[in-house]
Design a protein around this motif. Sequence first.
Motif, PDB file in Angstrom:
ATOM      1  N   CYS A  62      37.974  48.662  31.305  1.00  0.00           N
ATOM      2  CA  CYS A  62      38.172  47.806  32.806  1.00  0.00           C
ATOM      3  C   CYS A  62      38.687  46.824  32.823  1.00  0.00           C
ATOM      4  O   CYS A  62      39.756  46.908  33.380  1.00  0.00           O
ATOM      5  N   ARG A  67      40.236  44.810  31.987  1.00  0.00           N
ATOM      6  CA  ARG A  67      40.367  42.729  32.432  1.00  0.00           C
ATOM      7  C   ARG A  67      39.922  41.813  31.372  1.00  0.00           C
ATOM      8  O   ARG A  67      40.139  41.092  30.895  1.00  0.00           O
ATOM      9  N   CYS A  81      35.456  47.464  24.595  1.00  0.00           N
ATOM     10  CA  CYS A  81      35.080  47.130  26.177  1.00  0.00           C
ATOM     11  C   CYS A  81      33.926  46.537  26.512  1.00  0.00           C
ATOM     12  O   CYS A  81      33.216  48.275  26.344  1.00  0.00           O
ATOM     13  N   PRO A  82      32.927  46.368  27.584  1.00  0.00           N
ATOM     14  CA  PRO A  82      31.259  46.418  28.030  1.00  0.00           C
ATOM     15  C   PRO A  82      30.973  47.074  28.723  1.00  0.00           C
ATOM     16  O   PRO A  82      29.963  48.041  29.010  1.00  0.00           O
TER      17      PRO A  82
HETATM   18 ZN   LIG Z   1      37.057  45.788  29.870  1.00  0.00          ZN
END
Ligand SMILES: [Zn+2]
Length: 342
Positions: free
Chosen positions: A97, A99, A111-112
């Motif tokens: 992502c 972020r 990262c999820p």
């Molecule tokens: Zn991420």
Amino acid sequence: MKAMVMTGIRDLRKDREPLELRDLPKPAPREGEVLLRIAACGVCHTEIDEIEGRTPPPRLPVILGHQVVGRVEESGRGAGRYKQGERLGVAWIYSACGRCRFCLSGRENLCPDFQATGRDADGGYAEFMTVNEAFAFPVPETFSDVEAAPLLCAGAIGFRSLNLTGLHDGQRLGLTGFGASGHLVLLMVKHRFPKATVFVFARAEKERQFARELGAAWAGDTTDSSPEKLDAVIDTTPVWTPVVEAMRNLAAGGRLVINAIRKEGVDKDSLLKLDYPDHLWMEKEIKSVANVTRADVIEVLKLAVEIPIKPEVEPYPLEEANQALLDIKERRIRGAKVLRIQ
Ligand SMILES: [Zn+2]
Ligand SMILES: [Zn+2]
């Protein structure tokens, strides 16, 4: 374009041809993406985990393959980083992502929203694929297409695993399992830690012989005791017995790094042999490896040039992807298996 497509979950022991050869429309690059004409794609045990349903793709059909080497055929709108014809690699990391707290701290592998090539998006068992240009990597000239492919997963994940062991020069490292990743890790260790000793545990004598040829100080069976206690072990097997054995062979304060996206269930009851004083006490640690970051891929390519590492590869035509997968499943392994595409 020709592609070997996964259409459903299969049991490889019963279904010897789980992937289907299909003729599909060539994908078009979307904004920020490049279209690659694929030259080679490595074959990884993770594809078996996908096919057998341990890490199932979220949508089917899907094109597997996450060690892709290809040349830029076309760039989508806003993608200007690479010229037509430039040779790029794509690894397991298809996107993250950018972020979340993991992405912002150099751990985009956690990262999820991590998307994997050849699972969450179509990968390299095909003549073409698209990828965001920010997740493609220039491939150094040193390597041929088929040599570069295994560096993108076996090499990158091996590099990450080695870093996670915290190994120092002069220490003793065990490798349990000696396929594509193990053999690349051994070459990296010999370069980065010339005074370290490497002990290899492998089921097949062919693998043990290969390990000795590459400079392992000792090679034995999975359940053997290493002649010395080990400061770290990297496990690249799909099963549980080597985990228990590795914990037993660790020295006080030693760390086991498990490099496997999933474990098979066949010998899970061997975990009942875990004995606290023998296997866990004395501050022994277990750490898993999850995915790779772009930095892992970039750095392993750099390191492979510097050493230099030339991965030992066994090429197969695209149409024989099923055979390559069976050869991994049935441990007919020496070096890395790679599909040679065009
Ligand atoms: Zn991420
Ligand atoms: Zn892989």
